[in-house]
Scaffold this motif. Structure first.
Motif, short mmCIF file in Angstrom:
data_model
loop_
_atom_site.label_atom_id
_atom_site.label_comp_id
_atom_site.label_asym_id
_atom_site.label_seq_id
_atom_site.Cartn_x
_atom_site.Cartn_y
_atom_site.Cartn_z
N THR A 102 0.83 -1.21 0.00
CA THR A 102 0.00 0.00 0.00
C THR A 102 0.87 1.27 0.00
O THR A 102 2.05 1.24 0.37
CB THR A 102 -0.97 0.03 1.20
OG1 THR A 102 -0.22 -0.09 2.41
CG2 THR A 102 -1.97 -1.11 1.12
N GLU A 103 0.21 2.35 -0.42
CA GLU A 103 0.89 3.63 -0.63
C GLU A 103 1.56 4.18 0.65
O GLU A 103 2.64 4.77 0.59
CB GLU A 103 -0.17 4.62 -1.13
CG GLU A 103 0.33 5.77 -1.97
CD GLU A 103 1.22 5.34 -3.11
OE1 GLU A 103 2.27 5.98 -3.27
OE2 GLU A 103 0.88 4.36 -3.83
N ALA A 104 0.91 3.99 1.77
CA ALA A 104 1.42 4.59 3.01
C ALA A 104 2.83 4.11 3.36
O ALA A 104 3.56 4.79 4.09
CB ALA A 104 0.48 4.29 4.17
N LEU A 105 3.22 2.95 2.82
CA LEU A 105 4.56 2.43 3.14
C LEU A 105 5.64 3.34 2.59
O LEU A 105 6.78 3.34 3.07
CB LEU A 105 4.73 1.03 2.54
CG LEU A 105 3.77 -0.05 3.04
CD1 LEU A 105 3.98 -1.35 2.27
CD2 LEU A 105 3.98 -0.30 4.53
N ARG A 106 5.29 4.13 1.53
CA ARG A 106 6.30 5.00 0.91
C ARG A 106 6.36 6.38 1.54
O ARG A 106 7.19 7.20 1.15
CB ARG A 106 5.95 5.23 -0.56
CG ARG A 106 5.95 4.03 -1.41
CD ARG A 106 5.33 4.40 -2.76
NE ARG A 106 4.75 3.24 -3.36
CZ ARG A 106 5.45 2.36 -4.05
NH1 ARG A 106 6.73 2.55 -4.27
NH2 ARG A 106 4.87 1.28 -4.54
N GLU A 107 5.42 6.67 2.44
CA GLU A 107 5.32 8.03 2.96
C GLU A 107 6.54 8.38 3.81
O GLU A 107 6.90 7.64 4.71
CB GLU A 107 4.03 8.15 3.80
CG GLU A 107 3.75 9.52 4.33
CD GLU A 107 3.65 10.59 3.24
OE1 GLU A 107 2.89 10.38 2.28
OE2 GLU A 107 4.34 11.62 3.36
N ARG A 108 7.16 9.50 3.48
CA ARG A 108 8.35 9.90 4.23
C ARG A 108 8.19 11.24 4.94
O ARG A 108 9.04 11.64 5.72
CB ARG A 108 9.59 9.98 3.30
CG ARG A 108 10.01 8.64 2.74
CD ARG A 108 10.59 7.72 3.84
NE ARG A 108 10.85 6.37 3.35
CZ ARG A 108 10.01 5.35 3.47
NH1 ARG A 108 8.84 5.52 4.08
NH2 ARG A 108 10.31 4.16 3.01
N GLU A 109 7.11 11.98 4.63
CA GLU A 109 6.93 13.31 5.22
C GLU A 109 5.78 13.33 6.22
O GLU A 109 5.95 13.75 7.35
CB GLU A 109 6.61 14.35 4.12
CG GLU A 109 7.68 14.48 3.05
CD GLU A 109 8.97 15.05 3.62
OE1 GLU A 109 8.88 15.87 4.55
OE2 GLU A 109 10.05 14.65 3.15
#
Ligand code: 6PG
Length: 241
Positions: free
Chosen positions: A152-159
């Motif tokens: 899922t997308e949230a795994l890439r969130e860095r900010e």
């Protein structure tokens, strides 16, 4: 880079819940008077933990006035719904004590508000990211944690620290803490119980000996690697194998 993880194994889920409840009570009894910020998780083992904390001996000996409770993830349902993490924690514990607890509402546009609340209430640590005193997490048999699901997308969130995460496998969205917030905590305790999780738990504990997974790789729990804080896995015998 490997991670220093302490693994504590107990006879059964009830014993895990009792040990974690005692550890939370002891944290609250440490000499300092400063607030203790704690993020709760959903799931069956945490439910046992909350029930244990609500039992007379823990309820009466824990310094609830020091605790500020938050939620690490939530489903888009009203609190009366059986799937609501807040509803579960409220029924098991919050309704039985006086404590500051901040419900996470998994509605469109509310992730930013929850992040602002955390930035206001939780003292910052490294990299100016709020650093919870304790984040409680569980692990699904697919290796998800909080609502960080495989792929899922949230795994890439860095900010961002809190996001709504699309979970196609469940045909829903979930609100969840992201890795930057989780890994900034001073302590992360992962509760893992049951034979159904044994295989994944072994795989994840092995993965912690190596580099963090890329966002495409399973399992998400292997990306839970506190930058400075402690990482403890509290397991029952069935999960630890
Ligand atoms: C949730 C969670 C989730 C949970 C695991 C383990 O809201 O469901 O926060 O990450 O901790 O799925 O849940 P169990 O303890 O029920 O297996």
């Amino acid at each position: 880079m490997s991670v220093d993880v302490k693994v504590r194994v107990f006879e059964n889920p009830a014993a895990v819940a009792r040990a974690v409840a005692a550890a939370i009570r002891d944290l609250s009894l440490q000499e300092a008077d400063a607030p203790l910020t704690v993020a709760l998780s959903g799931g069956s083992t945490p439910k046992l933990l909350y029930q244990k904390l609500a039992s007379a001996s823990f309820r009466e000996r824990t310094r609830w006035e020091r605790l500020q409770l938050f939620f690490g993830d939530e489903r888009p349902v009203p609190m009366e719904h059986a799937d609501s993490n807040y509803g579960m924690a409220n029924a098991a514990l919050l309704s039985k004590i006086h404590v500051e607890a901040h419900r996470m509402e998994a509605d469109e546009g509310k992730a930013e508000a929850y992040e602002r609340l955390i930035r206001k209430k939780v003292k910052v640590g490294q990299d100016k990211i709020p650093s919870f005193d304790l984040i409680l997490l569980g692990m699904g048999a697919d290796g998800h944690t909080a609502s960080l699901f495989p792929g899922t997308e949230a795994l890439r969130e860095r900010e961002r620290l809190v996001v709504m995460n699309e979970v196609p496998d469940k045909k829903t969205q979930r609100m969840t803490f992201t890795y930057p917030l989780i890994n900034a905590a001073r302590a992360i305790w992962v509760l893992v119980c049951g034979a159904a999780k044994r295989k994944m738990a072994g795989r994840c504990l092995d993965a912690l000996k190596g580099d963090p997974p890329s966002p495409e790789d399973d399992p998400p729990i292997a990306g839970v690697r506190p930058k400075q804080g402690e990482l403890v896995w509290w397991m029952d015998k069935a999960a630890s194998g």
